[in-house]
Design a protein around this motif. Structure first.
Motif, PDB file in Angstrom:
ATOM      1  N   ALA A 368       0.820  -1.216   0.000  1.00  0.00           N
ATOM      2  CA  ALA A 368       0.000   0.000   0.000  1.00  0.00           C
ATOM      3  C   ALA A 368       0.850   1.261   0.000  1.00  0.00           C
ATOM      4  CB  ALA A 368      -0.929  -0.004   1.209  1.00  0.00           C
ATOM      5  N   SER A 369       1.986   1.224   0.684  1.00  0.00           N
ATOM      6  CA  SER A 369       2.873   2.383   0.766  1.00  0.00           C
ATOM      7  C   SER A 369       4.299   1.865   0.670  1.00  0.00           C
ATOM      8  CB  SER A 369       2.670   3.131   2.090  1.00  0.00           C
ATOM      9  OG  SER A 369       1.344   3.586   2.221  1.00  0.00           O
ATOM     10  N   ALA A 370       4.911   2.074  -0.495  1.00  0.00           N
ATOM     11  CA  ALA A 370       6.195   1.417  -0.713  1.00  0.00           C
ATOM     12  C   ALA A 370       7.250   2.319  -1.324  1.00  0.00           C
ATOM     13  CB  ALA A 370       6.000   0.191  -1.601  1.00  0.00           C
ATOM     14  N   GLY A 371       6.991   3.618  -1.390  1.00  0.00           N
ATOM     15  CA  GLY A 371       7.987   4.518  -1.955  1.00  0.00           C
ATOM     16  C   GLY A 371       9.210   4.641  -1.073  1.00  0.00           C
ATOM     17  N   ILE A 372      10.235   5.259  -1.605  1.00  0.00           N
ATOM     18  CA  ILE A 372      11.489   5.432  -0.871  1.00  0.00           C
ATOM     19  C   ILE A 372      11.260   6.317   0.350  1.00  0.00           C
ATOM     20  CG2 ILE A 372      13.763   6.541  -1.019  1.00  0.00           C
ATOM     21  CD1 ILE A 372      13.801   5.452  -3.953  1.00  0.00           C
ATOM     22  N   ALA A 384      19.195   9.899   5.103  1.00  0.00           N
ATOM     23  CA  ALA A 384      19.596   8.634   4.497  1.00  0.00           C
ATOM     24  C   ALA A 384      18.332   8.064   3.877  1.00  0.00           C
ATOM     25  CB  ALA A 384      20.166   7.676   5.537  1.00  0.00           C
ATOM     26  N   VAL A 385      18.493   7.105   2.965  1.00  0.00           N
ATOM     27  CA  VAL A 385      17.313   6.547   2.310  1.00  0.00           C
ATOM     28  C   VAL A 385      17.250   5.038   2.509  1.00  0.00           C
ATOM     29  CG1 VAL A 385      17.345   8.372   0.570  1.00  0.00           C
ATOM     30  CG2 VAL A 385      18.394   6.168   0.041  1.00  0.00           C
ATOM     31  N   ILE A 386      16.034   4.513   2.412  1.00  0.00           N
ATOM     32  CA  ILE A 386      15.801   3.078   2.446  1.00  0.00           C
ATOM     33  C   ILE A 386      14.632   2.775   1.527  1.00  0.00           C
ATOM     34  CG2 ILE A 386      14.262   3.191   4.474  1.00  0.00           C
ATOM     35  CD1 ILE A 386      15.439   0.464   5.352  1.00  0.00           C
ATOM     36  N   LYS A 387      14.670   1.616   0.909  1.00  0.00           N
ATOM     37  CA  LYS A 387      13.631   1.189  -0.017  1.00  0.00           C
ATOM     38  C   LYS A 387      12.833   0.061   0.642  1.00  0.00           C
ATOM     39  CE  LYS A 387      13.199  -0.701  -4.733  1.00  0.00           C
ATOM     40  NZ  LYS A 387      13.985  -1.084  -5.943  1.00  0.00           N
ATOM     41  N   PRO A 388      11.728   0.385   1.309  1.00  0.00           N
ATOM     42  CA  PRO A 388      10.962  -0.643   2.017  1.00  0.00           C
ATOM     43  C   PRO A 388      10.473  -1.769   1.107  1.00  0.00           C
ATOM     44  CG  PRO A 388      10.281   1.543   2.720  1.00  0.00           C
ATOM     45  CD  PRO A 388      11.182   1.733   1.537  1.00  0.00           C
ATOM     46  N   ALA A 389      10.221  -1.464  -0.168  1.00  0.00           N
ATOM     47  CA  ALA A 389       9.714  -2.484  -1.085  1.00  0.00           C
ATOM     48  C   ALA A 389      10.701  -3.627  -1.267  1.00  0.00           C
ATOM     49  CB  ALA A 389       9.398  -1.855  -2.449  1.00  0.00           C
TER      50      ALA A 389
END
Length: 571
Positions: A368-372, A384-389
């Motif tokens: 449902a919510s998977a953006g960076i 910092a970034v993370i990609k939950p997908a």
């Protein structure tokens, strides 16, 4: 009609105009210098960029389209960066490739340009150049390769390299079988067939408005790529007549449309630094936090590796990017224009999903919510970034003991040591890998897991790095930590045994230390010793002037559009 830019070289009867025309009379028609638009075809084809080798054939189709529309096509080989070959990392030369292309476009008698790219850094560098020189420009993406198979199973280029190599280290796949898969991985011309950085940047370029809508994702061997290339040549001439330039097309709304697309397709984290750099060249207000604010709540609709099951050939037959964007049309700005002069959203009415396993409808998303997501905290003051997908959901809130590596070499030396003090709850930290530190911010953030944990069945751990990771990679990886350790960031003060807390829901990345405890520490000598210290050439210029990941890792003196003014004559 105002005078063509190329006429500043060719018009007139003086000696300089004579020289310019005479040296270009190598088969051009006599009216080539009478006001017809001169279109450069910026071609990144190279035998050492294998993903782009076929772009010379693409260039020929572009040239036919330019001629058909009354223009003069001029092929311009530009710097090409092969992601799989150049060392230490192609990212070290992205800015150089952009600067070189910009300068060649500005220095030569061209009125517009068609940009041919495929491999990861080529489309970003070309768009950065086009943004800076501000000539009418559009992109033709080179397209993904066809799907190969191994033992009856489709192979995802890049993603399955990481997966299969870990299985070898775990002892569940023989080295012989691993090597046998090598000839199956690359079935045809084209770039990676996963939603890696190459595919992502093609999708992002289309959402930004830089390609003919419907072009991105066309497989490299597909004859429709050549058809689209011909149309791109025709359109380039039209863009010159209409004076349709990047500065008038690529607005903040366009970039936010690209952020929505990035989230919906489960695209590469590398798109963050590339989009920030392109926006920086144009002077468009775009920050790292915009990727979270605009994209984090966007549903993941594309079931593609590395976040899913399928591959780019499947996405194309299922309806492509336009079918995806139609599902999130309400999140798009309907005034953001494309290179055709029409809004992106005007192309979505007839975009259908033909395979709902590959492209999910809005009400049945993969996530449902998977953006960076952008994290902040005392380990990442500038983000910092993370990609939950691509992560393990259970690890998105995690507290564990840090195991710190001071360099890539330190990692390689110790990661498989059976005496390494590490367990499945540990947090692996690799530093010294940012823009300055290595230099070039290499794709090493998806650290290999310790062999003894792989053998115990562990397949993911929280990993933190100031570098990048391949768009084809997966795992619970925090990357682009800013400031990097080599720029004085707190990651350089972390010690093995410190307790690190990752809390994606609350956008936090912290070490359980007080500000006074952190301030009392000195950077680790072994880490400092490993930082890049080039003494000459491009690397020296890069380390001295490169900015941090949270602003796009461009060089500080290249930010801002400088226009297509003509270079001073020297005759």
């Amino acid at each position: 009609m105002s005078q063509r830019r190329s006429a500043q070289w060719y018009a007139g009867t003086d000696r300089n105009a004579y020289i310019h025309r005479a040296w270009m009379r190598r088969g051009l028609p006599s009216d080539a210098f009478d006001g017809r638009p001169h279109i450069a075809i910026a071609n990144t084809a190279s035998d050492l960029t294998p993903c782009n080798r076929h772009l010379t054939e693409v260039a020929a189709s572009v040239a036919q389209g330019v001629y058909a529309a009354g223009g003069i096509p001029l092929e311009l080989p530009v710097v090409s960066l092969g992601e799989t070959l150049v060392r230490p990392t192609a990212m070290l030369w992205r800015n150089m490739a952009a600067m070189a292309t910009e300068e060649m476009l500005r220095a030569n008698p061209v009125d517009g340009v068609v940009l041919l790219g495929g491999c990861d850094k080529t489309i970003p560098s070309l768009l950065m150049a086009a943004a800076s020189v501000d000539l009418p420009a559009l992109v033709v993406p080179g397209g993904p390769m066809l799907t190969g198979t191994f033992r009856g199973v489709p192979l995802g280029c890049g993603t399955d390299v990481w997966r299969l190599s870990e299985e070898v280290r775990a002892g569940t796949l023989s080295e012989e079988q691993f090597l046998r898969s090598e000839s199956s991985m690359i079935r045809s011309r084209g770039h990676c067939n996963t939603m890696g950085t190459a595919s992502t940047m093609a999708m992002v370029a289309e959402a930004l408005g830089a390609t003919i809508p419907g072009t991105a994702g066309t497989p490299a061997p597909d004859s429709r790529l050549l058809e689209g290339s011909h149309e791109a040549g025709r359109l380039a001439v039209e863009m010159v007549h209409a004076d349709r330039r990047p500065s008038g097309l690529f607005t903040r709304a366009s970039f936010l449309n690209a952020v929505v697309a990035l989230a919906a397709v489960g695209g590469s984290t590398n798109a963050v630094v590339h989009l920030l750099a392109i926006a920086g060249r144009l002077g468009v207000e775009l920050t790292q936090d915009d990727f979270d604010a605009t994209g984090a709540g966007v549903p993941l609709l594309v079931d593609l590796q590395p976040a899913g099951r399928y591959l780019m050939e499947d996405l194309h037959r299922a309806g492509g990017l336009l079918a995806v964007l139609r599902q999130v049309e309400d999140l798009l700005d309907d005034e953001a224009l494309t290179v055709t002069g029409r809004p992106l959203t005007s192309y979505l009415a007839d975009a259908e999903i033909w395979d709902r396993e590959v492209i999910r409808p809005r009400d049945e998303p993969l996530q449902a919510s998977a953006g960076i997501v952008v994290l902040h905290g005392n380990l990442a003051p500038d983000g910092a970034v993370i990609k939950p997908a691509a992560a393990t959901p259970a690890l998105l809130h995690h507290r564990g003991r840090a195991v710190v590596f001071d360099s890539i070499e330190d990692l390689h030396a110790r990661i498989d040591d059976p005496d390494l003090d590490v367990d499945a709850d540990s947090v692996l930290v690799l530093r010294g890998c940012g823009p300055r530190g290595y230099p070039g911010m290499p794709e090493v953030a998806n650290l290999p897991l310790p062999t003894k944990l792989l053998e115990a069945g562990v397949r993911d751990m929280v990993r933190i790095c100031d570098g990048r990771m391949s768009g084809t990679a997966y795992g619970t990886v925090v990357l682009h930590v800013a400031p990097e350790a080599a720029a004085g960031g707190p990651l350089g003060l972390l010690r093995t045994g410190d307790v690190v807390v990752l809390d994606v829901a609350h956008r936090r990345l912290d070490v359980e230390l007080t500000p006074d405890e952190l301030a009392s520490r000195e950077p680790a000598p072994a880490m400092v010793e490993a930082f890049a210290a080039p003494r000459r050439g491009w690397e020296q210029l890069y380390v001295r002037t490169v900015m941090q990941a949270d602003t796009g890792a461009d060089l500080d003196f290249l930010v801002g559009s400088s226009g297509s003014e003509v270079s001073r004559e020297s005759h």
